[in-house]
Design a protein around this motif. Sequence first.
Motif, PDB file in Angstrom:
ATOM      1  N   ALA A   1       0.829  -1.204   0.000  1.00  0.00           N
ATOM      2  CA  ALA A   1       0.000   0.000   0.000  1.00  0.00           C
ATOM      3  C   ALA A   1       0.864   1.254   0.000  1.00  0.00           C
ATOM      4  O   ALA A   1       0.497   2.277  -0.601  1.00  0.00           O
ATOM      5  CB  ALA A   1      -0.916  -0.006   1.226  1.00  0.00           C
ATOM      6  N   GLY A   2       2.029   1.174   0.664  1.00  0.00           N
ATOM      7  CA  GLY A   2       2.939   2.311   0.688  1.00  0.00           C
ATOM      8  C   GLY A   2       3.482   2.657  -0.684  1.00  0.00           C
ATOM      9  O   GLY A   2       3.712   3.830  -0.987  1.00  0.00           O
ATOM     10  N   VAL A   3       3.695   1.643  -1.531  1.00  0.00           N
ATOM     11  CA  VAL A   3       4.151   1.900  -2.903  1.00  0.00           C
ATOM     12  C   VAL A   3       3.106   2.736  -3.644  1.00  0.00           C
ATOM     13  O   VAL A   3       3.428   3.730  -4.305  1.00  0.00           O
ATOM     14  CB  VAL A   3       4.409   0.570  -3.641  1.00  0.00           C
ATOM     15  N   ILE A   4       1.843   2.343  -3.535  1.00  0.00           N
ATOM     16  CA  ILE A   4       0.767   3.068  -4.227  1.00  0.00           C
ATOM     17  C   ILE A   4       0.636   4.481  -3.695  1.00  0.00           C
ATOM     18  O   ILE A   4       0.597   5.458  -4.456  1.00  0.00           O
ATOM     19  CB  ILE A   4      -0.559   2.304  -4.074  1.00  0.00           C
ATOM     20  N   SER A   5       0.545   4.623  -2.375  1.00  0.00           N
ATOM     21  CA  SER A   5       0.316   5.945  -1.793  1.00  0.00           C
ATOM     22  C   SER A   5       1.489   6.882  -2.026  1.00  0.00           C
ATOM     23  O   SER A   5       1.297   8.088  -2.239  1.00  0.00           O
ATOM     24  CB  SER A   5       0.040   5.812  -0.287  1.00  0.00           C
ATOM     25  N   SER A   6       2.729   6.360  -2.019  1.00  0.00           N
ATOM     26  CA  SER A   6       3.895   7.226  -2.214  1.00  0.00           C
ATOM     27  C   SER A   6       3.936   7.787  -3.640  1.00  0.00           C
ATOM     28  O   SER A   6       4.318   8.942  -3.838  1.00  0.00           O
ATOM     29  CB  SER A   6       5.182   6.457  -1.904  1.00  0.00           C
ATOM     30  N   VAL A   7       3.550   6.966  -4.621  1.00  0.00           N
ATOM     31  CA  VAL A   7       3.531   7.440  -6.005  1.00  0.00           C
ATOM     32  C   VAL A   7       2.462   8.519  -6.182  1.00  0.00           C
ATOM     33  O   VAL A   7       2.701   9.562  -6.810  1.00  0.00           O
ATOM     34  CB  VAL A   7       3.284   6.269  -6.981  1.00  0.00           C
ATOM     35  N   VAL A   8       1.277   8.275  -5.616  1.00  0.00           N
ATOM     36  CA  VAL A   8       0.191   9.260  -5.721  1.00  0.00           C
ATOM     37  C   VAL A   8       0.593  10.570  -5.041  1.00  0.00           C
ATOM     38  O   VAL A   8       0.368  11.661  -5.574  1.00  0.00           O
ATOM     39  CB  VAL A   8      -1.106   8.700  -5.108  1.00  0.00           C
ATOM     40  N   HIS A   9       1.192  10.465  -3.861  1.00  0.00           N
ATOM     41  CA  HIS A   9       1.599  11.680  -3.152  1.00  0.00           C
ATOM     42  C   HIS A   9       2.736  12.401  -3.871  1.00  0.00           C
ATOM     43  O   HIS A   9       2.797  13.638  -3.854  1.00  0.00           O
ATOM     44  CB  HIS A   9       2.025  11.324  -1.725  1.00  0.00           C
ATOM     45  N   PHE A  10       3.643  11.638  -4.482  1.00  0.00           N
ATOM     46  CA  PHE A  10       4.727  12.258  -5.236  1.00  0.00           C
ATOM     47  C   PHE A  10       4.178  13.125  -6.367  1.00  0.00           C
ATOM     48  O   PHE A  10       4.749  14.167  -6.699  1.00  0.00           O
ATOM     49  CB  PHE A  10       5.650  11.179  -5.801  1.00  0.00           C
ATOM     50  N   GLN A  11       3.061  12.710  -6.957  1.00  0.00           N
ATOM     51  CA  GLN A  11       2.401  13.487  -8.005  1.00  0.00           C
ATOM     52  C   GLN A  11       1.426  14.523  -7.443  1.00  0.00           C
ATOM     53  O   GLN A  11       0.687  15.141  -8.201  1.00  0.00           O
ATOM     54  CB  GLN A  11       1.646  12.541  -8.946  1.00  0.00           C
TER      55      GLN A  11
END
Length: 282
Positions: free
Chosen positions: A174-184
């Motif tokens: 879940a951290g992989v998904i959320s980190s990418v979304v937050h990075f954008q």
Amino acid sequence: MEDAQIGTDGKMRRQPSRGMYVLPSLFTAGNMAAGYYAITQSIQGSMADQSYFDRAALALGIAVLFDGLDGIIARMTNTTSDFGRELDSLADVITFGVAPSLLAYIWGFRMLPSMAHPEARQQIVHIGVFVCFIFLICGASRLARFNISINPQPRNPGRPGKKYFVGMPIPAGAGVISSVVHFQRGSPIDNPWVSVVWLCLLLFTSFLMVSNWRFWSAKEITVGARHPYRLFAVIAVVGASIVLYHQYMLIIIAMAYLVSGVVARLAYSWGRERRHSSAAIR
């Protein structure tokens, strides 16, 4: 007279009061609340207001923190219980399974703009639904395997006594998904080719969760370590870096953890081939 129990070292230890067992469950409830909040924010997200996606991603990051704290507190206060483990697993399915898969679908596929070939967009969206479900079922399977496993053995075993997870934990997925979304900063994907890359990342993360590859476990870090001041200094530096540069630090940590399992697997395969070659020469 307070209840007592015999510890693993043969010494009598006091049994915690019943009220203490509620403490780790409160952090589990916070984990679930963050997941529920992430779901509500993902549903409200749109091209017009992308901040909802960013808030959903940050909520998942907070949930990862809560998930780590409930286990630490349960071990420190000796309040681990079957009820707590079951509640934690159910919370993880919602927070790190349902919430990130929904965010991944809406942010990465449903927000795609109209294309010259509407059928192509529809196909990407349909495949995206399926892949996000794959992420959910792989995460749930990872939790089920963790709950029933007794001394699981990875395909690339570490040093004797070194603590590790077999397969990527679902909070890390879940951290992989959320980190990418937050990075954008919550800005949804608007390019079909980028959606294909996003699809591949989701599939690879899903595979890592159900794989037998080794991933480092932070459980080996304890307050009673040999150099506690160094440990606190490292935690303080990392924590401050996340607070100040969270947009970059979160994705670096998430991707580094993902890659660590791949590197460990490749290193083990390379070392095994060298051992076999040396044995053949002899």
